[in-house]
Write an enzyme that holds these catalytic residues in place. Structure first.
Site, short mmCIF file in Angstrom:
data_model
loop_
_atom_site.label_atom_id
_atom_site.label_comp_id
_atom_site.label_asym_id
_atom_site.label_seq_id
_atom_site.Cartn_x
_atom_site.Cartn_y
_atom_site.Cartn_z
N LYS A 62 22.64 21.85 -0.19
CA LYS A 62 21.41 21.05 -0.25
C LYS A 62 20.14 21.89 -0.29
CE LYS A 62 22.89 16.58 1.22
NZ LYS A 62 24.29 16.73 1.72
N GLU A 87 14.32 11.52 3.09
CA GLU A 87 15.24 10.63 3.80
C GLU A 87 16.45 11.46 4.20
OE1 GLU A 87 15.40 11.08 0.59
OE2 GLU A 87 17.54 11.53 0.40
N SER A 114 31.36 22.50 -0.84
CA SER A 114 29.94 22.16 -0.75
C SER A 114 29.31 22.49 0.59
CB SER A 114 29.74 20.68 -1.06
OG SER A 114 30.53 19.86 -0.21
#
Ligand code: PLP
Length: 369
Positions: free
Chosen positions: A66, A88, A355
């Site tokens: 991310k 968010e 990930s």
């Protein structure tokens, strides 16, 4: 619309500017730790009868892919002359990655988070606060990710002059899905170089597998390979099972509709009302998916499949016990599909996009046992 139009113009300019890339690339190298390694999982390869490689996004700073996106968008915020960032978050992973980039660049940061998620993910709430971010509870709806996205969008509509909204995946209205893809495709671009066929240790992949929540880590690794002939497999959350109705499999079991400014596959009732998604992994617990994945599905460019909660937990234990790597529950969905399909993958070179790391999930897995 004016906010989105302004953003499209600004990102187009920044993305064409070598100075912007230089600044971003320096941060990705020195702060985030890119390129992330590709590691051959030798014991698991032997066990499964395939040649299995892991693209180690779990080793990126903050523990997942991310940060590739938040670092790029935080730099864009600075370039636009804005000083405030909103975001968010569901499990808090995107919130932490945003808070980290904002702390680094000295930006004010507000993260919207459903009140139910605030309870479930206390550790990440503390991490964000430690990084100087204000976590704002969202009480509307079910108090989860979908409601947090809506709250952030409402803030942005009235604050756009000095505020940038950093969305957490390849979702939302244009230009977000495009912009986030551009920022995440570094994963696949690195992999093209790392596995270029130049030696027996660097074979060209036959298959690349990634989990799909909103779809950003999958898009990041798939996009540079799209149309190349490499078999691309996206793994969604089947939750308690597709037939249970409690899952997060928008592409496998959903239908086209509109959510958060995109037309895409999503989970809805026969009136077009969005349904609650369910997955044991908070990162896959979203009732929609990035619109470009819908395009890939409709054009047969990527195969989409699904894995249940139970299968994912089993895969966490497998990787931890025989490779010494605790994967995120999200990433474990992709691994679970590989183990299930090992027979049909026999002898192939398979890349798993790992990930994120699973430290955040340890308590949840222990509690569930
Ligand atoms: C958030 C998250 C995901 C799901 O998001 P995508 O946009 O689908 O990548 C997957 N894995 C990890 C580790 C995450 O934190």
């Amino acid at each position: 619309m004016p906010a989105l139009e302004q953003l499209e113009v600004e990102f187009t300019k920044a993305w064409a500017d070598p100075g912007f890339h230089q600044e971003l690339d320096d941060l990705l190298r020195d702060f985030v730790g890119r390129p992330t390694p590709v590691y051959r999982a030798a014991r698991l390869s032997d066990r499964l009868g395939i040649d299995l490689y892991l693209k180690r996004e779990d080793l990126a700073h903050t523990g997942a892919h991310k940060i590739n996106n938040t670092m790029g968008q935080a730099l864009l915020t600075k370039r636009m002359g804005k000083r405030r960032v909103i975001a968010e978050t569901g499990a808090g992973q995107h919130g932490v990655a945003t808070a980290t980039a904002c702390a680094l660049l000295g930006q004010e940061c507000v993260v919207y988070m459903g009140e139910k998620d605030i309870e479930r993910q206390a550790l990440n709430v503390h991490r964000m606060r430690m990084l100087g971010t204000e976590v704002r509870p969202v009480t509307s709806g079910a108090g989860t990710l979908k409601d947090a996205v809506s709250a952030a969008m409402r803030d942005w509509v009235s604050s756009v002059d000095g505020t940038h909204y950093i969305i957490g995946s390849v979702v939302g209205p244009h230009p977000f899905p495009w912009m986030v893809r551009e920022l995440q495709k570094v994963i696949g671009e690195e992999l093209l170089e790392q596995m270029d066929g130049s030696s027996p240790h660097r074979p060209v992949p036959d298959v690349i597998v990634a989990c799909v929540g909103g779809g950003s880590n999958a898009m990041g690794v798939f996009y540079p390979y799209a149309g190349s002939g490499v078999d691309l497999v996206g793994v969604e959350a089947a939750g308690f099972g597709l037939e249970s109705g409690h899952h997060g499999a928008s592409l496998v079991a959903g239908s086209p509709g509109v959510i958060h400014g995109s037309m895409t596959y999503l989970l809805q009732d026969d009136q077009g009302q969005i349904l609650e998604a369910h997955s044991i992994s908070a990162g896959l617990d979203y009732p929609g998916v990035g619109p470009e994945h819908s395009y890939f599905k409709d054009h047969g460019m990527v195969r989409y499949v699904s894995i249940t909660d139970e299968e994912a937990v089993e895969a966490v234990h497998l990787l931890a016990s025989i490779e010494g790597i605790i994967p995120a529950l999200e990433s474990a969905h992709a691994l679970a599909w590989i183990t299930k399909e090992a027979k049909s993958l026999e002898g192939k070179t398979v890349v798993l996009n790992l990930s994120g790391r699973g430290d955040k999930d340890v308590q949840q897995i222990v509690d569930a046992e």
